[in-house]
Write a protein that holds these residues in place. Structure first.
Motif, PDB file in Angstrom:
ATOM      1  N   THR A  44       0.795  -1.089  -0.071  1.00  0.00           N
ATOM      2  CA  THR A  44      -0.011   0.039  -0.012  1.00  0.00           C
ATOM      3  C   THR A  44       0.973   1.395  -0.111  1.00  0.00           C
ATOM      4  N   PRO A  45       0.411   2.353  -0.681  1.00  0.00           N
ATOM      5  CA  PRO A  45       1.222   3.565  -0.704  1.00  0.00           C
ATOM      6  C   PRO A  45       1.438   4.517   0.446  1.00  0.00           C
ATOM      7  N   TRP A  46       0.563   4.225   1.290  1.00  0.00           N
ATOM      8  CA  TRP A  46       0.684   4.924   2.587  1.00  0.00           C
ATOM      9  C   TRP A  46       0.080   4.212   3.856  1.00  0.00           C
ATOM     10  N   PHE A  47       0.270   4.619   4.882  1.00  0.00           N
ATOM     11  CA  PHE A  47       0.115   3.954   6.234  1.00  0.00           C
ATOM     12  C   PHE A  47      -0.279   4.686   7.225  1.00  0.00           C
ATOM     13  N   GLU A  48      -1.284   4.697   8.083  1.00  0.00           N
ATOM     14  CA  GLU A  48      -1.721   5.501   9.260  1.00  0.00           C
ATOM     15  C   GLU A  48      -1.388   4.529  10.513  1.00  0.00           C
ATOM     16  N   HIS A  49      -0.371   4.994  11.293  1.00  0.00           N
ATOM     17  CA  HIS A  49      -0.137   3.884  12.533  1.00  0.00           C
ATOM     18  C   HIS A  49      -1.438   4.093  13.638  1.00  0.00           C
ATOM     19  N   THR A  50      -2.523   3.539  13.645  1.00  0.00           N
ATOM     20  CA  THR A  50      -3.517   3.540  14.563  1.00  0.00           C
ATOM     21  C   THR A  50      -3.626   2.299  14.767  1.00  0.00           C
ATOM     22  N   HIS A  51      -4.081   2.115  16.156  1.00  0.00           N
ATOM     23  CA  HIS A  51      -4.369   0.763  16.792  1.00  0.00           C
ATOM     24  C   HIS A  51      -5.363   0.083  16.023  1.00  0.00           C
ATOM     25  N   ILE A  72      -5.189  11.826  17.918  1.00  0.00           N
ATOM     26  CA  ILE A  72      -5.161  10.792  19.141  1.00  0.00           C
ATOM     27  C   ILE A  72      -3.717  11.152  19.782  1.00  0.00           C
ATOM     28  N   SER A  73      -3.397  11.585  21.134  1.00  0.00           N
ATOM     29  CA  SER A  73      -2.453  12.050  21.427  1.00  0.00           C
ATOM     30  C   SER A  73      -1.820  10.711  22.099  1.00  0.00           C
ATOM     31  N   THR A  74      -2.493   9.620  22.427  1.00  0.00           N
ATOM     32  CA  THR A  74      -1.921   8.337  22.928  1.00  0.00           C
ATOM     33  C   THR A  74      -2.300   7.207  21.874  1.00  0.00           C
ATOM     34  N   PRO A  75      -1.370   6.249  21.899  1.00  0.00           N
ATOM     35  CA  PRO A  75      -1.625   4.975  21.025  1.00  0.00           C
ATOM     36  C   PRO A  75      -2.827   4.473  21.485  1.00  0.00           C
ATOM     37  N   VAL A  76      -3.778   3.969  20.673  1.00  0.00           N
ATOM     38  CA  VAL A  76      -5.058   3.243  21.213  1.00  0.00           C
ATOM     39  C   VAL A  76      -5.076   2.386  21.902  1.00  0.00           C
ATOM     40  N   ARG A 114       2.646  -6.874  15.059  1.00  0.00           N
ATOM     41  CA  ARG A 114       2.421  -6.301  16.448  1.00  0.00           C
ATOM     42  C   ARG A 114       1.190  -5.118  16.701  1.00  0.00           C
ATOM     43  N   PRO A 115       0.871  -4.793  17.919  1.00  0.00           N
ATOM     44  CA  PRO A 115      -0.367  -3.876  17.873  1.00  0.00           C
ATOM     45  C   PRO A 115      -0.100  -2.880  17.004  1.00  0.00           C
ATOM     46  N   GLY A 116      -1.317  -2.468  16.372  1.00  0.00           N
ATOM     47  CA  GLY A 116      -1.549  -1.265  15.476  1.00  0.00           C
ATOM     48  C   GLY A 116      -1.303  -1.592  14.061  1.00  0.00           C
ATOM     49  N   GLN A 117      -1.085  -2.701  13.845  1.00  0.00           N
ATOM     50  CA  GLN A 117      -1.023  -3.185  12.355  1.00  0.00           C
ATOM     51  C   GLN A 117      -1.941  -3.604  11.484  1.00  0.00           C
ATOM     52  N   GLY A 118      -3.011  -3.691  12.240  1.00  0.00           N
ATOM     53  CA  GLY A 118      -4.365  -4.179  11.600  1.00  0.00           C
ATOM     54  C   GLY A 118      -4.843  -5.471  11.666  1.00  0.00           C
TER      55      GLY A 118
END
Length: 267
Positions: free
Chosen positions: A9-16, A33-37, A102-106
């Motif tokens: 994929t051409p882009w990625f948002e690191h959100t839990h 979001i100021s803190t990882p989900v 790992r956490p946050g990868q989908g």
């Protein structure tokens, strides 16, 4: 492992719980979001325990501290859909799939997306989770372009504390050929001493998949040491387990990292 299939994929948002993104234009939101989900989720669990609140209430309270109306609003903000249709198209009936990251990868969104794809195709699906409340699962469906009202006739969300291989087999037995069964997540299946060890449960689930033509997708954690390895994707050796288990009981493995998914054949 053989037969690697890579989805880039051409882009990625690191959100839990939001990892492998599609190729649509990136969504923009004014709220951040100021803190990882996953840390917010942990805060909510502590709050629920301390204040004797239902988890979904505690999640809403934590979300409000981040400036969101509710947890579902927080989860929808910045959410993107994984390439579930691409992965699902490579999963034949009778397959037993490990999805690890790992956490946050989908991981969770990919599993839910495969369940939704099965329903869209006229099939049935189960989502067994020892991790999320039913309300949280419903909110996550929005992130894969679906809605609980659209899938509830053919999809079951089960949050029972008794989830294990025997329980899953009992609940899903007699369902349609090709039914998708998502398990969130692997490391929690034998957390209760009354359940069989994880190796025995995996063997039972593999046999069930083969006998019934079910598609079983088991989500798994990856060891925290993986990011320091410098490798593009985790491997079976990176899967975090309390006791050694033969992971070649799975017939396929899908590893997620930084917006990419690699699908391997194991058998």
């Amino acid at each position: 492992m053989r037969g690697i299939l890579l989805f880039r994929t051409p882009w990625f948002e690191h959100t839990h719980k939001v990892g492998i993104a599609n190729i649509a234009p990136k969504r923009r939101f004014s709220m951040k979001i100021s803190t990882p989900v996953f840390k917010l989720k942990h805060q909510a669990k502590l709050l629920a325990r301390k204040s004797k609140l239902p988890l979904h209430k505690a999640l809403d309270i934590v979300a409000q501290t981040e400036g969101f109306r509710a947890w579902s609003h927080l989860m929808a903000a910045g959410s993107v859909s994984p390439p579930s249709s691409s992965v699902f198209g490579k999963l034949e009936p009778g397959v037993f799939v490990l999805v690890a990251a790992r956490p946050g990868q989908g991981k969770t969104l990919l599993g839910l997306g495969c369940a939704v794809e099965a329903v869209k195709a006229g099939g049935s699906a189960f989502h067994f989770t020892l991790e999320d409340s039913e309300n949280v699962v419903h909110s996550r469906l929005l992130s894969v372009g679906s809605d609980w009202k659209e899938v509830r006739e053919r999809m079951t969300v089960d949050t029972s504390d008794g989830i294990c291989a025997d329980y899953i087999i009992e609940q899903a037995g007699g369902m349609d050929f090709g039914t998708v069964i998502v398990i969130d997540y692997l490391q929690l299946l034998d957390q209760r001493r009354v359940h069989s060890d994880l190796a025995t449960q995996l063997q039972a689930l593999r046999s069930f998949a083969l006998a019934t033509g079910s598609i079983i997708v088991a989500l798994s954690q990856v060891d925290r040491s993986f990011p320091a390895s410098g490798r593009p994707f985790p491997a079976l050796a990176d899967v975090r387990l309390p006791n050694p288990v033969d992971l070649t009981l799975f017939t396929k493995a899908c590893f997620l990292q930084n917006g990419e998914a690699a699908l391997h054949s194991l058998a």
